[in-house]
Motif scaffolding. Structure first.
Motif, PDB file in Angstrom:
ATOM      1  N   TYR A  27     -16.011  -8.073   2.436  1.00 16.64           N
ATOM      2  CA  TYR A  27     -14.848  -7.190   2.423  1.00 16.64           C
ATOM      3  C   TYR A  27     -14.979  -6.123   1.337  1.00 16.64           C
ATOM      4  CZ  TYR A  27     -10.072  -5.715   1.486  1.00 16.64           C
ATOM      5  OH  TYR A  27      -8.956  -4.975   1.268  1.00 16.64           O
ATOM      6  N   PHE A  72      -6.960   6.942   1.957  1.00 13.22           N
ATOM      7  CA  PHE A  72      -7.159   5.747   1.151  1.00 13.22           C
ATOM      8  C   PHE A  72      -5.846   5.123   0.687  1.00 13.22           C
ATOM      9  CE2 PHE A  72     -11.013   8.332   0.377  1.00 13.22           C
ATOM     10  CZ  PHE A  72     -11.933   7.454   0.918  1.00 13.22           C
ATOM     11  N   THR A  78     -15.121  -2.077   2.228  1.00 12.51           N
ATOM     12  CA  THR A  78     -14.068  -1.172   1.782  1.00 12.51           C
ATOM     13  C   THR A  78     -14.603  -0.154   0.777  1.00 12.51           C
ATOM     14  OG1 THR A  78     -13.420  -2.807   0.118  1.00 12.51           O
ATOM     15  CG2 THR A  78     -12.182  -2.792   2.182  1.00 12.51           C
ATOM     16  N   TYR A  83       0.827  -1.207   0.000  1.00 11.27           N
ATOM     17  CA  TYR A  83       0.000   0.000   0.000  1.00 11.27           C
ATOM     18  C   TYR A  83       0.861   1.256   0.000  1.00 11.27           C
ATOM     19  CZ  TYR A  83      -4.786  -1.744   0.513  1.00 11.27           C
ATOM     20  OH  TYR A  83      -6.016  -2.296   0.291  1.00 11.27           O
ATOM     21  N   LEU A 140      -1.992   2.354   5.120  1.00  6.40           N
ATOM     22  CA  LEU A 140      -2.579   1.196   5.809  1.00  6.40           C
ATOM     23  C   LEU A 140      -1.850   1.069   7.138  1.00  6.40           C
ATOM     24  CD1 LEU A 140      -4.468  -1.242   5.850  1.00  6.40           C
ATOM     25  CD2 LEU A 140      -2.670  -2.561   4.737  1.00  6.40           C
ATOM     26  N   ILE A 184      -9.055  -4.881   6.694  1.00  7.15           N
ATOM     27  CA  ILE A 184      -7.966  -5.614   6.050  1.00  7.15           C
ATOM     28  C   ILE A 184      -7.293  -6.540   7.054  1.00  7.15           C
ATOM     29  CG2 ILE A 184      -5.688  -5.338   4.959  1.00  7.15           C
ATOM     30  CD1 ILE A 184      -6.776  -2.840   3.612  1.00  7.15           C
ATOM     31  N   TYR A 237     -11.260   2.215   9.762  1.00  6.52           N
ATOM     32  CA  TYR A 237     -12.100   1.160   9.220  1.00  6.52           C
ATOM     33  C   TYR A 237     -11.343   0.309   8.205  1.00  6.52           C
ATOM     34  CZ  TYR A 237     -16.483   2.334  11.452  1.00  6.52           C
ATOM     35  OH  TYR A 237     -17.472   2.524  12.376  1.00  6.52           O
ATOM     36  N   ARG A 238     -10.566   0.934   7.316  1.00 10.47           N
ATOM     37  CA  ARG A 238      -9.822   0.163   6.321  1.00 10.47           C
ATOM     38  C   ARG A 238      -8.816  -0.754   7.007  1.00 10.47           C
ATOM     39  NH1 ARG A 238      -6.488   2.716   3.622  1.00 10.47           N
ATOM     40  NH2 ARG A 238      -6.364   1.366   1.803  1.00 10.47           N
ATOM     41  N   TYR A 239      -8.102  -0.224   8.006  1.00  5.74           N
ATOM     42  CA  TYR A 239      -7.100  -1.024   8.705  1.00  5.74           C
ATOM     43  C   TYR A 239      -7.761  -2.216   9.407  1.00  5.74           C
ATOM     44  CZ  TYR A 239      -3.322  -2.177  11.953  1.00  5.74           C
ATOM     45  OH  TYR A 239      -2.354  -2.820  12.669  1.00  5.74           O
ATOM     46  N   VAL A 247     -16.495   2.749   2.419  1.00  8.71           N
ATOM     47  CA  VAL A 247     -15.664   3.800   2.993  1.00  8.71           C
ATOM     48  C   VAL A 247     -15.213   4.769   1.903  1.00  8.71           C
ATOM     49  CG1 VAL A 247     -13.502   4.275   4.203  1.00  8.71           C
ATOM     50  CG2 VAL A 247     -14.905   2.341   4.886  1.00  8.71           C
ATOM     51  N   ARG A 248     -14.838   4.243   0.747  1.00 10.27           N
ATOM     52  CA  ARG A 248     -14.312   5.083  -0.322  1.00 10.27           C
ATOM     53  C   ARG A 248     -15.395   5.882  -1.033  1.00 10.27           C
ATOM     54  NH1 ARG A 248      -9.890   1.070  -3.318  1.00 10.27           N
ATOM     55  NH2 ARG A 248      -8.709   0.548  -1.446  1.00 10.27           N
TER      56      ARG A 248
END
Length: 472
Positions: A222, A121, A226, A25, A124, A180, A175-177, A229-230
């Motif tokens: 997933y 975005f 994800t 990332y 990570l 994943i 949230y992304r962390y 969020v984006r």
């Protein structure tokens, strides 16, 4: 580190996977940021003097060189990939801040805000790292801005948004962390399961099928989370069931919804089962905007999982399961977790051939039946709020006939302040609906809109609105 990750080799494998994912990332993010950062200097060539352009270009090249050096060290695995995240998350915004304060150009601020959100975005890592970056950048920016251009000019140039934005992206980062990390953990656990399955020859085919299904479910979940969020607003609209799905529940209907902000914390949900039963839910999540939007996504996802995938049919049981899974998802059952009051009020109804079966968490159901007005109150407990113990969600069943009218709604319309400084109130809403019940449903919706417009005047909207009306 999640407490659910076992110690020993599995823990080390988990950390290695997470570090490798972070490295990818941050390397990709640094390359994209650096290329865009340098290309933007071409546009500046047309708007600045040669000396100023050369000055800024040399600084850009120096910043990219530092990022490139850190990137090489990270690629060779001599540095933790978070070092590269810090490099481009600090250097590029600091350059834009320098341009803003040096040129006093208000148009630079939107670029800075955009960089902050793109940062959310691309990195990570744990949100604490973004907090460090946010504190450093906003402290430097605010300190020099107040000294060089003053508070008023800084505010006029949207400087306040430049201070708020880096803190706002921490929710995206968190949230992304989390998603994943959970994906890596589940994937490693599935790999261990595969090793066990190989030793059980008689069950190989069945186990492989289950693992394949679990992977597909995990991939879909997933991807949904994800992407939400984006593209929160676009995905939230896409996640709504089509309005036409309500038509399968009634001969006439209306749907009145209006978000306080771009993203709504209220949502409706429908499902139509192969056995002929139909479900509809109207939910009011804690908050509005992005926080409320996250809750609506979780509510939609869990309802589909419980009802559509697992085929649970009893509204009270569905609410109990929804409450349990939401508490688990928010980690509110962990002893050391900070307790929060996030959750939702919801009314869930199942329509069968001649009966309505429903359960509710703090939302009433209004039924106009053969000239009689009936109100059914729900259980006094919200979904997901762990400040209440021993929750009980009871369900009721009533018969219905053609011509009966049903109303499901959140509390936003009722709680709206008017020009008098008072709320609209449940009593006023009930009287309004009672006077409209005989009219066609589309006409009722127009009257409700006009009544609120007259009441609200120029007062700002204070909450999301959602009202569903059904005539059988």
């Amino acid at each position: 580190m999640d407490d659910s990750v076992p110690s020993g080799n599995f823990q080390q494998q988990y950390l290695n996977e997470l570090t490798e994912q972070t490295r990818r990332y941050h390397l990709i993010g640094s390359v994209v940021f650096s290329i865009g950062f340098l290309l933007f200097s071409i546009a500046e060539y047309l708007t600045r003097t040669r000396e100023v352009w050369l000055h800024y270009t040399l600084i850009r090249i120096a910043c990219v060189a530092v990022i490139a050096v850190v990137g090489v060290l990270v690629w060779k695995r001599r540095l933790h990939p978070n070092a590269l995240g810090y490099a481009y998350s600090l250097l590029i915004p600091l350059f834009i801040i320098y341009m803003h304060l040096n040129d006093r150009l208000g148009g630079v601020i939107p670029s800075l805000i955009l960089v902050y959100f793109i940062h959310g975005f691309s990195v990570l890592w744990h949100w604490r790292h973004s907090l460090v970056v946010a504190i450093l950048l906003t402290s430097i920016h605010g300190f020099f801005a107040l000294r060089l251009i003053g508070a008023q000019e800084f505010a006029n140039q949207n400087g306040t948004w430049a201070i708020i934005s880096p803190f706002a992206v921490m929710g995206v980062v968190a949230y992304r962390y989390r998603f994943i990390s959970e994906e890596i953990l589940l994937r490693l656990q599935l790999q261990q399961s595969n090793q066990t399955i190989k030793q059980q020859a008689e069950e190989v085919e069945q186990q492989n099928r289950q693992i394949h299904e679990q992977r597909e479910l995990l991939a879909r979940a997933y991807q949904q989370l994800t992407d939400s969020v984006r593209h929160a607003k676009r995905i939230q609209v896409a996640m709504h069931p089509p309005t036409e799905s309500i038509a399968q529940l009634a001969s006439e209907y209306f749907l009145l919804e209006k978000a306080k902000d771009t993203i709504s914390g209220d949502f409706f949900w429908t499902a139509h089962m192969p056995n002929g039963s139909s479900f509809i839910a109207v939910a009011d999540c804690t908050g509005h905007g992005v926080p409320g939007g996250f809750m609506t996504m979780m509510g939609n996802f869990l309802l589909n999982q419980i009802v559509v995938n697992e085929e649970e049919t009893q509204p009270a049981t569905i609410l109990e399961e929804l409450d349990r899974r939401l508490l688990k998802l928010l980690r509110q059952n962990e002893p050391n977790q900070v307790k929060i009051a996030d959750g939702m009020d919801i009314l869930l109804l199942r329509k069968d051939a001649n009966t309505l079966t429903f359960a509710s968490a703090r939302r009433p159901l209004w039924l106009f039946q053969q000239g009689e007005w009936k109100e059914f109150k729900g259980s006094p407990y919200p979904i997901g709020d762990n400040f209440f113990t021993d929750k009980v969600f009871f369900q009721q069943t009533v018969a219905y006939t053609a011509g009966d009218v049903l109303y499901l709604f959140s509390d936003g319309y009722i709680d709206q302040f008017g020009t008098t400084g008072k709320r609209f109130t449940t009593k006023r809403f009930r009287e309004l609906v009672h006077n409209l019940v005989a009219k066609p449903m589309t006409e009722q919706m127009m009257h409700l809109q006009q009544a609120m417009q007259n009441w609200q005047g120029n007062e700002p909207q204070t909450d999301d609105w959602l009202i569903v009306g059904l005539r059988f």
